[in-house]
Design a protein around this motif. Structure first.
Motif, PDB file in Angstrom:
ATOM      1  N   HIS A  83       0.808  -1.218   0.000  1.00  0.00           N
ATOM      2  CA  HIS A  83       0.000   0.000   0.000  1.00  0.00           C
ATOM      3  C   HIS A  83       0.842   1.269   0.000  1.00  0.00           C
ATOM      4  CE1 HIS A  83       0.822  -1.185   4.123  1.00  0.00           C
ATOM      5  NE2 HIS A  83       0.711   0.069   4.465  1.00  0.00           N
ATOM      6  N   THR A 135     -12.731 -33.448   1.403  1.00  0.00           N
ATOM      7  CA  THR A 135     -12.637 -32.529   0.260  1.00  0.00           C
ATOM      8  C   THR A 135     -11.275 -31.842   0.179  1.00  0.00           C
ATOM      9  OG1 THR A 135     -13.671 -30.851   1.622  1.00  0.00           O
ATOM     10  CG2 THR A 135     -15.098 -32.017   0.085  1.00  0.00           C
ATOM     11  N   ARG A 136     -10.350 -32.251   1.050  1.00  0.00           N
ATOM     12  CA  ARG A 136      -8.997 -31.657   0.946  1.00  0.00           C
ATOM     13  C   ARG A 136      -8.189 -32.490  -0.032  1.00  0.00           C
ATOM     14  NH1 ARG A 136      -6.139 -30.868   6.438  1.00  0.00           N
ATOM     15  NH2 ARG A 136      -4.495 -30.225   5.016  1.00  0.00           N
ATOM     16  N   SER A 201     -10.850  -5.553 -16.426  1.00  0.00           N
ATOM     17  CA  SER A 201     -11.867  -6.590 -16.289  1.00  0.00           C
ATOM     18  C   SER A 201     -12.761  -6.644 -17.536  1.00  0.00           C
ATOM     19  CB  SER A 201     -12.666  -6.266 -15.031  1.00  0.00           C
ATOM     20  OG  SER A 201     -13.761  -7.073 -14.928  1.00  0.00           O
ATOM     21  N   ASP A 202     -13.087  -5.486 -18.087  1.00  0.00           N
ATOM     22  CA  ASP A 202     -13.915  -5.465 -19.292  1.00  0.00           C
ATOM     23  C   ASP A 202     -13.148  -6.063 -20.475  1.00  0.00           C
ATOM     24  OD1 ASP A 202     -15.865  -4.939 -21.207  1.00  0.00           O
ATOM     25  OD2 ASP A 202     -16.435  -3.063 -20.265  1.00  0.00           O
ATOM     26  N   ASP A 205     -13.314  -9.805 -20.300  1.00  0.00           N
ATOM     27  CA  ASP A 205     -14.566 -10.314 -20.839  1.00  0.00           C
ATOM     28  C   ASP A 205     -14.556 -10.263 -22.371  1.00  0.00           C
ATOM     29  OD1 ASP A 205     -15.433 -10.797 -18.331  1.00  0.00           O
ATOM     30  OD2 ASP A 205     -16.693  -9.029 -18.159  1.00  0.00           O
TER      31      ASP A 205
ATOM     32  N   LEU B 155     -25.227  -4.305 -19.928  1.00  0.00           N
ATOM     33  CA  LEU B 155     -24.318  -5.135 -20.730  1.00  0.00           C
ATOM     34  C   LEU B 155     -24.032  -4.554 -22.112  1.00  0.00           C
ATOM     35  CD1 LEU B 155     -25.470  -8.777 -19.900  1.00  0.00           C
ATOM     36  CD2 LEU B 155     -23.468  -7.558 -19.062  1.00  0.00           C
ATOM     37  N   LYS B 158     -20.682  -2.992 -22.541  1.00  0.00           N
ATOM     38  CA  LYS B 158     -19.429  -3.756 -22.460  1.00  0.00           C
ATOM     39  C   LYS B 158     -18.755  -3.748 -23.826  1.00  0.00           C
ATOM     40  CE  LYS B 158     -18.958  -7.448 -19.880  1.00  0.00           C
ATOM     41  NZ  LYS B 158     -18.245  -6.970 -18.703  1.00  0.00           N
ATOM     42  N   LYS B 245     -21.926 -26.740   2.822  1.00  0.00           N
ATOM     43  CA  LYS B 245     -21.820 -28.101   2.306  1.00  0.00           C
ATOM     44  C   LYS B 245     -20.410 -28.669   2.497  1.00  0.00           C
ATOM     45  CE  LYS B 245     -25.160 -27.529  -1.416  1.00  0.00           C
ATOM     46  NZ  LYS B 245     -25.095 -27.089  -2.810  1.00  0.00           N
ATOM     47  N   GLY B 246     -19.524 -27.840   3.016  1.00  0.00           N
ATOM     48  CA  GLY B 246     -18.149 -28.285   3.216  1.00  0.00           C
ATOM     49  C   GLY B 246     -17.370 -28.352   1.918  1.00  0.00           C
ATOM     50  N   GLU B 247     -17.912 -27.679   0.897  1.00  0.00           N
ATOM     51  CA  GLU B 247     -17.187 -27.703  -0.374  1.00  0.00           C
ATOM     52  C   GLU B 247     -16.200 -26.550  -0.427  1.00  0.00           C
ATOM     53  OE1 GLU B 247     -19.680 -28.082  -3.818  1.00  0.00           O
ATOM     54  OE2 GLU B 247     -20.724 -29.776  -2.877  1.00  0.00           O
ATOM     55  N   PRO B 279     -13.005 -27.070   4.275  1.00  0.00           N
ATOM     56  CA  PRO B 279     -12.114 -28.239   4.358  1.00  0.00           C
ATOM     57  C   PRO B 279     -10.652 -27.878   4.624  1.00  0.00           C
ATOM     58  CG  PRO B 279     -12.947 -27.917   2.105  1.00  0.00           C
ATOM     59  CD  PRO B 279     -13.743 -27.031   3.006  1.00  0.00           C
ATOM     60  N   GLY B 298      -2.164  -5.141   7.987  1.00  0.00           N
ATOM     61  CA  GLY B 298      -1.534  -4.789   6.715  1.00  0.00           C
ATOM     62  C   GLY B 298      -1.728  -3.329   6.357  1.00  0.00           C
ATOM     63  N   GLY B 299      -2.301  -3.095   5.180  1.00  0.00           N
ATOM     64  CA  GLY B 299      -2.427  -1.730   4.676  1.00  0.00           C
ATOM     65  C   GLY B 299      -3.442  -0.880   5.413  1.00  0.00           C
ATOM     66  N   ARG B 309     -20.073  -6.412 -11.762  1.00  0.00           N
ATOM     67  CA  ARG B 309     -19.299  -6.598 -12.998  1.00  0.00           C
ATOM     68  C   ARG B 309     -18.087  -7.468 -12.748  1.00  0.00           C
ATOM     69  NH1 ARG B 309     -19.805  -2.004 -17.219  1.00  0.00           N
ATOM     70  NH2 ARG B 309     -18.385  -3.228 -18.434  1.00  0.00           N
ATOM     71  N   THR B 310     -17.367  -7.156 -11.670  1.00  0.00           N
ATOM     72  CA  THR B 310     -16.165  -7.921 -11.348  1.00  0.00           C
ATOM     73  C   THR B 310     -16.539  -9.372 -11.061  1.00  0.00           C
ATOM     74  OG1 THR B 310     -15.355  -5.910 -10.366  1.00  0.00           O
ATOM     75  CG2 THR B 310     -14.110  -7.895  -9.879  1.00  0.00           C
ATOM     76  N   ILE B 312     -19.021 -11.015 -12.303  1.00  0.00           N
ATOM     77  CA  ILE B 312     -19.310 -11.688 -13.582  1.00  0.00           C
ATOM     78  C   ILE B 312     -18.001 -12.150 -14.216  1.00  0.00           C
ATOM     79  CG2 ILE B 312     -20.191 -11.365 -15.949  1.00  0.00           C
ATOM     80  CD1 ILE B 312     -22.245  -9.387 -14.755  1.00  0.00           C
ATOM     81  N   THR B 313     -17.014 -11.252 -14.234  1.00  0.00           N
ATOM     82  CA  THR B 313     -15.708 -11.584 -14.818  1.00  0.00           C
ATOM     83  C   THR B 313     -15.103 -12.824 -14.155  1.00  0.00           C
ATOM     84  OG1 THR B 313     -15.345  -9.265 -15.254  1.00  0.00           O
ATOM     85  CG2 THR B 313     -13.394 -10.669 -15.317  1.00  0.00           C
ATOM     86  N   HIS B 314     -15.261 -12.910 -12.838  1.00  0.00           N
ATOM     87  CA  HIS B 314     -14.645 -14.025 -12.114  1.00  0.00           C
ATOM     88  C   HIS B 314     -15.585 -15.217 -11.974  1.00  0.00           C
ATOM     89  CE1 HIS B 314     -10.872 -12.058 -10.882  1.00  0.00           C
ATOM     90  NE2 HIS B 314     -11.580 -10.979 -11.087  1.00  0.00           N
TER      91      HIS B 314
END
Lengths: 385, 345
Positions: A83, A135-136, A201-202, A205, B155, B158, B245-247, B279, B298-299, B309-310, B312-314
């Protein structure tokens, strides 16, 4: 990894760097970059900076780390905590990884180990361990010629989009084999150096074909246009419209000789808006490049330094002067064929320099150095006492 | 400076241009002059401009007497500045920007290009040939486009839904103009911020008091909103479901869940307890990460929740109808609550 193996790998990496230190590429604006490295004890050191490439090379030679990284961004003070660094801008980078592509060969060479009960098997990692339902699960990805070719195809698609749509000269796109599973593409000094996360990010996409709307092809939910055919793109059209048209044309039975406007019109009239939308979304995703969005959007990322060794494989992160002809499992090999004895725990089949190795299971075997290091780095073998 | 000749009508349409300022200077009028009965119509129009901004969020374009339109703009600015209300400044700038946008939509192409190049420093190029099924009049560089378009969440803005070729984005005039509303707004806001209010005639002070009363502040959004888990946005619910669900919850899901909960005021311990089912739970690492996001380590920067939007990207957007037009998961509860409050009233 046992102590002996890590000492051995460090020694081999040092020998390699001693002979090839000049092959390590210095990033532009080196003084403004953050560097980091991971030792063979798996300790990550970050926030280092160098005044020049000589200092950088000296440090790499001295430490001979498992992996060396540099920041894709440049900062006022690269060695300060994140930072306080003062972000100034960054290269535009893309990461393509074979393990995110669903290549059919993965079931033959990927491997997983349950961290709870120890069960291990060759194949794609299950959600839950079939034995203990845990699940590990740790995944070991081995890349073969087939999935690396798939990754290369994604890189070629990406290059095509960057060149044609973004107007970036091919010579300005630095393309590298990552040293393990895929490719890194990097563009320095572009219009996008100072682009923020939302812009990046755009663009992610855009290149990966996400969120393409049928409206961009000229039709909407309510459309019953008489002249629909005039709204649809031809194969020669620019940008995404043309890309979708070319994809659908490729999918068509070649004997039909229909032009793309006709293909799209028939499809729209046959299935209606909702299914048309799904078909178009699918076409867009398939024609886009599959990339890791985080690498492009995260402006504080560090990426493997070109010309250095990948700690898991002993392969180089290597510049691809001609991507089409690049063959990673030949061209990125750093170590030679001196024989060395290792004890392999469990390894699927793999190939380097057109020679096939394995599969091995609990055996002591003499292997050429490149293959031994490939297994040692991934913790699938250890140095023989 | 704009290199083509501007008439009185042009200045009336775009009174924020330096050329309009020069025109007024050349008239050599003082505020005392303006407050005389001869200029009643100017004062009335200035008051109307501000009132329109308060009531309909849009200033009309009154082009019958261009001179009044030009002169009333700086007077309206004085009224707004002297009222000394932050929300009035932004509301007024927005309403004037919409007025400008409407004029630009019918503007001649050469003047549009000039305004963009000189005032907004955007290199707009006129397009003559047809590149797609619809006609585009202009092109701008991808980066000039994205710097602005990423503010919009629909959209169709975009980049992938635009006509793009060789580093440029092709736009119709209404699209080009919509893109820069915010900048016109900022230009007017900057003018207001830099302005020093001169000694005002008595007649002005009465008008300013009246306008201040008519412009109540917008409802405030409170920091800590008590949101019960069934009111969480679908993406946050999906993240919680995976954890239950522990996933394994992917990285971006973790970041979303933590930032969301931190921002609605949940404590570090409450958030930690959710991850304990994961897990690969490691108390020390999780605690550090949650505290880091909460701005305690930290910072020392409290992270905000990633935008829709972010997400959706991820690949972590699970949009439902209830999401309506929110841009950030944090708005999910808040916007809906505000709406239902209004309805009750």
């Amino acid at each position: 990894m046992d102590k002996k193996t890590s000492i051995f790998l460090k020694k081999k990496f040092k020998e390699y760097y001693f002979r090839h230190i000049e092959a390590i590429e210095s990033p532009s604006r080196i003084k403004e970059r953050e560097f980091g490295y991971m030792t063979f004890d798996r300790i990550m050191i970050r926030h280092i900076s160098f005044q020049n490439s000589g200092d950088m090379q000296a440090r790499i030679l001295k430490e001979s780390p498992n992996s060396v990284y540099y920041s894709t961004s440049f900062y006022e003070e690269p060695s300060l905590p994140m930072h306080e660094k003062g972000w100034k801008g960054g290269d535009f980078t893309f990461d393509i990884d074979a393990d995110t592509l669903s290549s059919p060969c993965r079931k033959d060479h990927d491997k997983w180990i349950c961290r709870i009960c120890g069960m291990q098997q060759v194949g794609i990692k299950p959600k839950k361990c079939p034995s203990c339902k845990g699940t590990r699960i740790h995944e070991i990805n081995i890349a073969c010629g087939i999935c690396l070719d798939d990754a290369k195809n994604e890189a070629i698609k990406l290059q095509d989009i960057l060149i044609n749509d973004f107007g970036i000269q091919k010579a300005n796109i630095d393309t590298f084999f990552s040293g393990s599973m895929g490719y890194h593409l990097s563009i320095a000094n572009s219009d996008f150096a100072e682009a923020n996360q939302a812009v990046r990010s755009d663009i992610v996409d855009y290149v990966s074909g996400q969120a393409f709307l049928p409206e961009s092809l000229g039709v909407s939910r309510k459309s019953s246009y008489e002249n629909m055919i005039d709204r649809f793109p031809s194969e020669s059209e620019k940008g995404w419209r043309g890309r979708i048209a070319r994809y659908l044309k490729d999918q068509q039975n070649r004997e039909k000789h229909m032009d793309t406007q006709m293909i799209l019109t028939e499809l729209f009239q046959k299935v209606g808006y909702r299914k048309f939308k799904l078909a178009i979304e699918e076409a867009a995703k398939k024609s886009g490049a599959t990339i890791d969005p985080a690498v492009t959007t995260d402006i504080h990322r560090i990426l493997r330094l070109p010309g250095t060794l990948h700690g898991k494989t002993g392969l180089l992160k290597k510049r691809c002067k001609n991507l089409e002809n690049f063959s990673p499992l030949d061209d990125a090999i750093a170590f030679g064929s001196d024989p060395i004895k290792v004890i392999v725990d469990d390894s699927p089949q793999f190939s380097l320099m057109e020679e096939q190795f394995g599969p091995f299971k609990s055996e002591s075997i003499e292997l050429p150095m490149m293959a031994a290091i490939y297994l040692l780095g991934q913790d699938m073998a250890k140095v023989d006492e | 400076m704009i290199s083509i000749d501007l008439g009185q009508e042009d200045l009336a349409k775009y009174p924020f241009l330096d050329e309009a300022g020069d025109y007024i200077k050349a008239r050599d009028l003082s505020l005392v002059d303006i407050s005389q009965p001869d200029f009643n119509r100017v004062i009335r129009r200035a008051r109307q401009r501000v009132l329109q901004a308060i009531r309909s969020r849009e200033v009309s374009g009154e082009m019958d007497t261009p001179e009044i339109e030009i002169l009333s703009f700086p007077i309206a600015l004085i009224l707004v500045k002297a009222a000394n209300l932050d929300h009035l400044i932004s509301r007024y700038s927005h309403a004037e920007a919409i007025r400008v946008e409407k004029f630009l939509e019918d503007e001649r192409e050469d003047l549009i290009v000039e305004i963009f190049r000189n005032i907004l420093k955007i290199n707009v190029i006129l397009v003559t040939s047809k590149i797609s099924f619809s006609k585009h009049n202009y092109k701008i560089s991808i980066i000039d486009y994205l710097r602005r378009a990423t503010r919009f969440h629909e959209l169709q803005w975009k980049l992938i839904n635009r006509t793009v070729d060789d580093g440029n984005v092709y736009l119709k005039s209404n699209e080009l103009i919509r893109l820069i509303r915010q900048e016109i707004e900022s230009k007017i806001q900057d003018k207001l911020k830099e302005m020093v209010v001169p000694q005002l005639p008595q007649s002005f002070i009465k008008t300013i008091q009246e306008l201040s009363i008519l412009s109540p502040p917008p409802p405030k959004l409170t920091g800590k909103v008590n949101i019960s888990p069934d009111k969480y946005p679908p993406c946050v619910k999906a993240a919680l479901d995976l954890l239950k669900k522990g996933e394994n919850l992917p990285h971006y899901g973790r970041f979303l869940l933590t930032t969301y909960l931190v921002n609605i005021g949940e404590s570090v311990d409450e958030i930690m307890s959710l991850y304990s089912r994961s897990p690969d739970f490691n108390e020390r690492i999780t605690k550090y990460q949650v505290e880091h996001i909460a701005g305690l380590k930290g910072g020392r920067v409290k992270y905000t929740c990633p935008s829709c939007r972010t997400l959706i990207t991820h690949g972590f957007c699970f949009k439902t109808k209830e999401c309506n037009k929110i841009r950030n998961p944090l708005q999910f509860g808040v916007k809906t609550n505000l709406k239902s409050n209004k309805k009750r009233k």
